[in-house]
Write a protein that holds these residues in place. Sequence first.
Motif, PDB file in Angstrom:
ATOM      1  N   SER A 244       0.827  -1.209   0.000  1.00  0.00           N
ATOM      2  CA  SER A 244       0.000   0.000   0.000  1.00  0.00           C
ATOM      3  C   SER A 244       0.858   1.255   0.000  1.00  0.00           C
ATOM      4  N   PHE A 245       1.950   1.218   0.745  1.00  0.00           N
ATOM      5  CA  PHE A 245       2.862   2.359   0.809  1.00  0.00           C
ATOM      6  C   PHE A 245       3.433   2.661  -0.575  1.00  0.00           C
TER       7      PHE A 245
ATOM      8  N   LYS B 150       0.834   4.033  -2.994  1.00  0.00           N
ATOM      9  CA  LYS B 150       0.505   5.416  -2.656  1.00  0.00           C
ATOM     10  C   LYS B 150       1.585   6.364  -3.142  1.00  0.00           C
TER      11      LYS B 150
ATOM     12  N   ASP C 263       1.095   6.992  -6.732  1.00  0.00           N
ATOM     13  CA  ASP C 263      -0.076   7.855  -6.893  1.00  0.00           C
ATOM     14  C   ASP C 263       0.278   9.310  -6.598  1.00  0.00           C
ATOM     15  N   LEU C 264       1.052   9.543  -5.532  1.00  0.00           N
ATOM     16  CA  LEU C 264       1.444  10.908  -5.181  1.00  0.00           C
ATOM     17  C   LEU C 264       2.339  11.523  -6.250  1.00  0.00           C
TER      18      LEU C 264
ATOM     19  N   ARG D 192       0.236  12.589  -9.165  1.00  0.00           N
ATOM     20  CA  ARG D 192      -0.526  13.804  -8.866  1.00  0.00           C
ATOM     21  C   ARG D 192       0.369  15.024  -8.694  1.00  0.00           C
TER      22      ARG D 192
ATOM     23  N   THR E 158      10.140   1.716  -6.232  1.00  0.00           N
ATOM     24  CA  THR E 158       9.285   0.861  -5.417  1.00  0.00           C
ATOM     25  C   THR E 158       9.688  -0.606  -5.517  1.00  0.00           C
TER      26      THR E 158
ATOM     27  N   LEU F 232       7.400   8.259   5.008  1.00  0.00           N
ATOM     28  CA  LEU F 232       6.669   9.140   4.093  1.00  0.00           C
ATOM     29  C   LEU F 232       7.057  10.595   4.323  1.00  0.00           C
TER      30      LEU F 232
END
Length: 242
Positions: free
Chosen positions: A17-18, A21, A24-25, A28, A37, A79
């Motif tokens: 999940s990390f 995300k 995704d960040l 964006r 990753t 994060l």
Amino acid sequence: MDRLSDDDLALLLLIRSFELKLLDLFERGELNGTTHTCLGQEYVPVSLRPLLRESDWVFSNHRGHGHYLARFGDAEGLLAEIMGRKGAVCEGVGGSQHLRRDRYLSTGVQGQSLPVAAGVALRLKRHEPGALACVYIGDGTWGEGAVYEALNLAQLWRLPLLVVVEHNGIAQSTPTALQMAGTIEGRARAFGIGHHRVDLFEIARVRADLAPLIASLRADPRPLIVEFATHRLGPHSKGDDT
């Protein structure tokens, strides 16, 4: 297939999940710099987690978020580090690749960790018997000269050095067959270093496979190379090289 424990499943899901995300960040536009990753490789550090002790040193690489989370479980601090915000592991100056916490170090420089880990392993052998230095590298790192210098000394000095190779079959965007002559096992044999290949994905079976080898390394120090045949399911970095 062996049933996962709740703790192992929670940690696997946390890492997955990390990483998702982060991608995704980046998409964006909320993150700067770069990040690599470990999608598909989460089970490697999760499998090793209970086999490593607090007194052991862990050296990570550019694809190291899973290594850090398996060691500390600190998603918030990591994060914050990547985003350069308050509460960051290294005050936001290390970013995704360069972390320092307790006996954990990571670097984005290919092969850099191995000679450092060998030096730490020498210190552990002399002053903290039973402790080891664990260093994560990829198959692409076997093109670096520092790898062989470190392995040579590690074998000569019989250092408690555990080299974990996450062999995902691709170095950035180059398949292993196009950038590596021979095999990792063959290169280990050239130094007389023990090599063990892991083709398993079930965490309980991986641990049972590796536990006696790591226990033996602690009792009778000498380097050991453990090669995981794994897969990189995501891009090399952010959204590129898919």
